[in-house]
Write a protein that holds these residues in place. Structure first.
Motif, PDB file in Angstrom:
ATOM      1  N   ILE A 202     -27.274  23.489 -12.855  1.00  0.00           N
ATOM      2  CA  ILE A 202     -27.245  24.029 -14.208  1.00  0.00           C
ATOM      3  C   ILE A 202     -28.500  24.868 -14.446  1.00  0.00           C
ATOM      4  O   ILE A 202     -29.607  24.496 -14.043  1.00  0.00           O
ATOM      5  CB  ILE A 202     -27.143  22.895 -15.247  1.00  0.00           C
ATOM      6  N   ASP A 221     -18.576  17.378 -16.072  1.00  0.00           N
ATOM      7  CA  ASP A 221     -19.736  17.137 -15.219  1.00  0.00           C
ATOM      8  C   ASP A 221     -19.926  15.629 -15.090  1.00  0.00           C
ATOM      9  O   ASP A 221     -20.180  14.945 -16.095  1.00  0.00           O
ATOM     10  CB  ASP A 221     -20.988  17.778 -15.811  1.00  0.00           C
ATOM     11  N   ILE A 228     -19.992  21.171 -19.481  1.00  0.00           N
ATOM     12  CA  ILE A 228     -20.719  22.355 -19.040  1.00  0.00           C
ATOM     13  C   ILE A 228     -19.782  23.549 -19.067  1.00  0.00           C
ATOM     14  O   ILE A 228     -18.556  23.398 -19.048  1.00  0.00           O
ATOM     15  CB  ILE A 228     -21.326  22.167 -17.629  1.00  0.00           C
ATOM     16  N   TYR A 240     -23.997  27.864 -14.508  1.00  0.00           N
ATOM     17  CA  TYR A 240     -23.574  26.818 -15.435  1.00  0.00           C
ATOM     18  C   TYR A 240     -24.598  26.669 -16.552  1.00  0.00           C
ATOM     19  O   TYR A 240     -25.812  26.736 -16.313  1.00  0.00           O
ATOM     20  CB  TYR A 240     -23.438  25.476 -14.704  1.00  0.00           C
TER      21      TYR A 240
END
Length: 420
Positions: A202, A221, A228, A240
């Motif tokens: 992320i 997630d 996400i 992400y």
């Protein structure tokens, strides 16, 4: 002998010079046959419209002529079609559009009927939580997520890898405090092939600055209770980010100092108006870790005040502290606020999430825990509860007063649920 109604083949063989209401009725019957759900499903709306036009040809005198057919028209030989002007393009185009629209409406009605049949009276939107029926004791008082906000079940493989975590294991490989750790890899529970989790990378720092991105998907997630989003930037790169309340597929987001105050946009704290909800806040602007605060599901911080160097922020724990104005944050509140309403229902679900059973101190011997020892169900033998190391377990402030960032905390977090 009574004469029966003309069929579709008879209507198609009628003289072109005497078409009327019966021919229109035959065209309607042919359209009804062609607009059946099976034909619509097999050919689609456009192909069914073309089949309708091929089955019922349009002649020069089809529309707008009176019913002049006589009862004895069957015994007369078909007359040669008189030379007439070709039909106007507007009439043919209008009928073709009408047939295509009718087929599309029939297809939509069939799809809507299937959706209603599948829903069985349930609402299309819920609170995100579904309570299980108590068919067995493990399902009693159990609530699970509906996952209705997710748009896809496939992950973006270039940003996914297997993250092998080691609990109570140092670099040398020897185990330390294995009996006291409370975490364990979920994929090792009973079967190595079940409940394995893939880590999604992320972009906590929102490092793509000054480039617009489009939200493509909202995904699950396994490493966090929030959702996400996969963002596709203008240069083709995908990353992400955390899902916030109000996100939708196709939304444009940007991380820039002059970005508009809109949900999903990231900017420094000094550019955010006072009273705005933010999440994914950086602790130190010069580090590469990115946002560290307000990342759990349903959490957000509030900007209270700003000055020349610092910004006052109220965190989700009710703590009020100062942050540097160069720290970046994202506008909005983290999505899925109903995550705190989830009830697992059984101990096995807790094991699948990576938690091992925790042994109570009173069940141990006196040499293993301050609460242990005694005959039967004896008390702990202390005025206050203690940790396995003999320190006070409730109400003790463990933060070092000599820590440099202590002076940045204006109001400490309030006591909640018996914890300091």
């Amino acid at each position: 002998m009574p004469r029966s109604a003309p069929g579709a083949a008879d209507l198609m063989a009628a003289p072109a010079g005497r078409p009327g209401t019966l021919l229109l009725a035959g065209a309607a019957a042919a359209a009804a046959a062609l607009l059946s759900p099976s034909v619509v499903a097999a050919t689609g709306g456009q192909r069914a419209g073309e089949a309708f036009l091929n089955a019922v040809p349009v002649s020069g005198g089809l529309i707008g002529q009176p019913d002049t057919l006589s009862p004895t028209w069957r015994s007369q030989p078909p007359a040669a079609p008189a030379a007439s002007a070709p039909p106007p393009p507007s009439a043919v185009g209008g009928l073709r559009l009408f047939a295509a629209a009718a087929c599309a409406a029939a297809a939509a009605a069939a799809v809507r009927a299937r959706v209603v049949l599948r829903a069985k009276g349930k609402p299309t939107t819920t609170s995100g939580i579904r309570v299980r029926k108590p068919k067995c004791n493990s399902l009693r008082h159990t609530s699970i997520a509906t996952f209705e906000e997710l748009t896809t079940s496939k992950r973006y493989e270039p940003l996914v890898f297997m993250f092998r975590r080691r609990f109570a294991v140092q670099r040398g490989g020897h185990i330390t405090m294995a009996s006291r750790t409370r975490r364990q890899s979920g994929h090792k529970y009973r079967d190595f092939s079940l409940h394995a989790r893939m880590y999604r990378v992320i972009d906590w720092g929102r490092k793509k600055r000054g480039i617009f991105g489009t939200i493509e998907t909202i995904e699950y997630d396994p490493y966090r209770n929030a959702r996400i989003c996969l963002v596709n930037y203008e240069d083709g790169e995908k990353r992400y980010i955390l899902h916030a309340v109000g996100f939708f597929v196709g939304q444009q987001v940007i991380a820039d100092e002059e970005a508009p105050i809109y949900v999903g946009n990231a900017m420094p704290l000094d550019k955010i108006p006072v009273g705005t909800q933010v999440h994914n806040i950086e602790m130190h602007p010069c580090r590469t870790k990115g946002g560290r605060l307000a990342r759990a599901a349903g959490t957000s911080a509030i900007v209270l005040a700003k000055d020349e160097k610092w910004v006052t922020v109220k965190l989700p724990s009710s703590e009020v502290r100062l942050l540097k104005k160069e720290c970046w944050a994202t506008i909005g509140k983290v999505g899925r606020p109903e995550a705190q309403l989830i009830k697992l229902g059984k101990a096995g679900k807790r094991r699948q999430l990576g938690w091992t059973p925790h042994i109570r101190g009173t069940a141990k011997n006196a040499v293993d825990h301050p609460h242990g020892g005694g005959e039967g169900r004896s008390p702990i033998g202390h005025k206050f509860q203690k940790t396995p190391f003999g320190k006070c377990a409730i109400g003790l402030k463990t933060r070092s007063p000599r820590k440099p960032s202590t002076k940045l905390i204006l109001i400490r977090r309030k006591k909640k649920s018996g914890r300091a």
